[in-house]
Design an enzyme around this catalytic site. Structure first.
Site, PDB file in Angstrom:
ATOM      1  N   TYR A 124      -1.416   1.367  -4.285  1.00 21.41           N
ATOM      2  CA  TYR A 124      -2.058   0.412  -3.373  1.00 21.41           C
ATOM      3  C   TYR A 124      -3.150  -0.403  -4.073  1.00 21.41           C
ATOM      4  CZ  TYR A 124       0.131   2.796   0.627  1.00 21.41           C
ATOM      5  OH  TYR A 124       1.025   3.326   1.521  1.00 21.41           O
ATOM      6  N   LYS A 191       3.125  14.779  -7.101  1.00 24.88           N
ATOM      7  CA  LYS A 191       4.524  14.799  -7.550  1.00 24.88           C
ATOM      8  C   LYS A 191       4.502  14.895  -9.081  1.00 24.88           C
ATOM      9  CE  LYS A 191       8.953  14.273  -6.499  1.00 24.88           C
ATOM     10  NZ  LYS A 191       9.747  15.120  -5.594  1.00 24.88           N
ATOM     11  N   ASP A 224       7.027  16.262  -1.309  1.00 23.97           N
ATOM     12  CA  ASP A 224       8.174  16.424  -0.397  1.00 23.97           C
ATOM     13  C   ASP A 224       8.167  17.817   0.232  1.00 23.97           C
ATOM     14  OD1 ASP A 224       8.532  17.100  -3.042  1.00 23.97           O
ATOM     15  OD2 ASP A 224      10.633  16.544  -3.164  1.00 23.97           O
ATOM     16  N   ASP A 248      -1.541   8.127   2.755  1.00 26.37           N
ATOM     17  CA  ASP A 248      -1.241   7.214   3.859  1.00 26.37           C
ATOM     18  C   ASP A 248      -0.100   7.778   4.699  1.00 26.37           C
ATOM     19  OD1 ASP A 248      -1.166   4.987   5.440  1.00 26.37           O
ATOM     20  OD2 ASP A 248      -0.112   3.729   3.998  1.00 26.37           O
TER      21      ASP A 248
END
Ligand code: NAI
Length: 362
Positions: A124, A191, A224, A248
């Site tokens: 972002y 991740k 995930d 987010d």
């Protein structure tokens, strides 16, 4: 001792719900000097900008703000006031407690977790190149020469900066939050198995910050797996700390566990400034009709009171809100519908606020 707070009523339902919040805070007996300031589209005509200098100066000098939602008109030339505030005061931590409430309409009960999201970098950061941009060509060249990687000629490219500095301060914020709010565990979400440079750095910093807080349990989860875990066993989580993009998405996932954004409070916090506000928007469709639910704004005030060291008042207000929601007879239409399937018998914003005040002053 009186506390100074800047109050930005906002627009849409903002003035109604901030007024309700003020009345509840007063009933809890906290002495606050409210410095009212304006922001939003209505200011453009008067001051030529949605975020006047006087408002910025007040925020800078007082450092604690509670605001109502502000409409971002669709179209060019109007920068979101919320984004502008985040940039102006380097509000790097977005904190959203997600706690089950009576009448929240959720299929889950007893959810009680806090999302701490990094607000300033990651994908972002706005470092983007369209496919035909010279910047994209330069990135393709570097990827080819240094990594032997092929990026397609027609690929647009976004860059994901994750710095040690920003990771260190958001992780420290999460652990400090856990400690000061009686929380026992922090989960760092990442991740790093795939993005070894960026998320690997984040995880590395998470582990070193965790070592400074032996009283707080630490775990890390891949994003995930964290999402699946949240949906299957939300009770396994306490405080979650995430880089911007995952933060987010997981913030909204967690809000969904407690019935959506309607009753969710929030805060954007920097080193010299903290801004508290409901996570919902300005709801122009119901503005001025005395039907908005002020719960999220009132719970945001509870977060603000904790920030000001008024923990007892914050707990008293929270208990009063829960009692009124549980009792179910003086609740706004959205809650009534969630509780009974119909809005029959709902009350307005003011009557709901009166019921909370009555509980507090009983
Ligand atoms: P919204 O949250 O304002 O409304 C979505 C739906 O939820 C509407 O049906 C509304 O009536 C209902 N709703 C929202 N808050 C409610 C409350 N307290 N009580 C009862 N019902 C409630 O989202 P929307 O329509 O996408 O955004 C409207 C405007 O708000 C936009 O201009 C958006 O940019 C702005 N916005 C501002 C925020 C802020 O200032 N922090 C945050 C999110 C949106």
């Amino acid at each position: 001792m009186a506390h100074d707070v800047v109050l930005i009523p906002g627009d849409g339902i903002g003035p109604e719900i901030t007024q309700a919040m003020r009345r509840v805070v007063a009933a809890a007996g906290v002495d606050i000097v409210w410095h009212e300031a304006q922001a939003g589209a209505a200011m453009i005509e008067k001051c030529g900008t949605p975020l006047p200098d006087r408002t910025l100066e007040l925020i800078r000098s007082v450092g604690v703000v509670i605001k109502g939602p502000i409409t971002t008109p669709v179209g060019h030339g109007f920068r979101s006031v919320n984004v502008a505030l985040r940039h102006a005061f380097d509000l790097y931590a977005c904190v959203r407690p997600c706690r089950s409430m009576p009448g929240d309409g959720s299929r889950y009960h007893d959810v009680d977790l806090v999302i701490v999201r990094e607000n300033t970098e990651d994908l972002y950061a706005g470092i983007e190149f369209s496919a035909d941009d010279a910047g994209a060509a330069a990135v393709r060249k570097v990827a080819r020469e240094q990594l032997g990687a092929t990026v397609r000629e027609d690929a647009a490219i976004s860059i994901k900066p994750i710095s040690r500095t920003a990771s260190e301060r958001i992780l420290t914020h999460a652990f400090d939050y856990a400690r000061t709010h009686g929380r026992s565990k922090v989960t760092a979400v990442h991740k790093a198995n795939i993005m070894k440079a960026t998320d690997g750095l984040y995880l590395d910093v998470a582990r070193s910050v965790a070592a400074r807080y032996p009283d707080i349990e630490f775990e890390d989860r891949i994003v995930d797996a964290a999402c699946m875990g949240l949906v299957m066993h939300p009770e396994d989580f306490d405080v979650l700390v995430l880089p911007n993009l995952y933060g987010d998405i997981v913030s909204d996932l967690a809000a969904g566990l407690v019935g959506g954004l309607g009753m969710a409070p929030g805060a954007n916090i920097g080193d010299g400034c903290a801004i508290f506000e409901a996570t919902h928007g300005s709801a122009p469709d119901i503005a001025g009709k005395d039907i908005a639910n002020p719960t999220a704004e009132i719970l945001s005030a509870c977060m603000m009171l904790e920030h000001l060291g008024e923990e007892d008042a914050a707990s008293a207000i929270r208990e009063a809100v829960v009692a009124v929601l549980e009792e179910g007879s003086s609740v706004t239409a959205d809650i009534k519908r969630a509780l009974t399937g119909s809005t029959a018998g709902a009350v307005g914003t003011r009557a709901f606020t009166d019921a909370v005040r009555d509980r507090l002053t009983r």
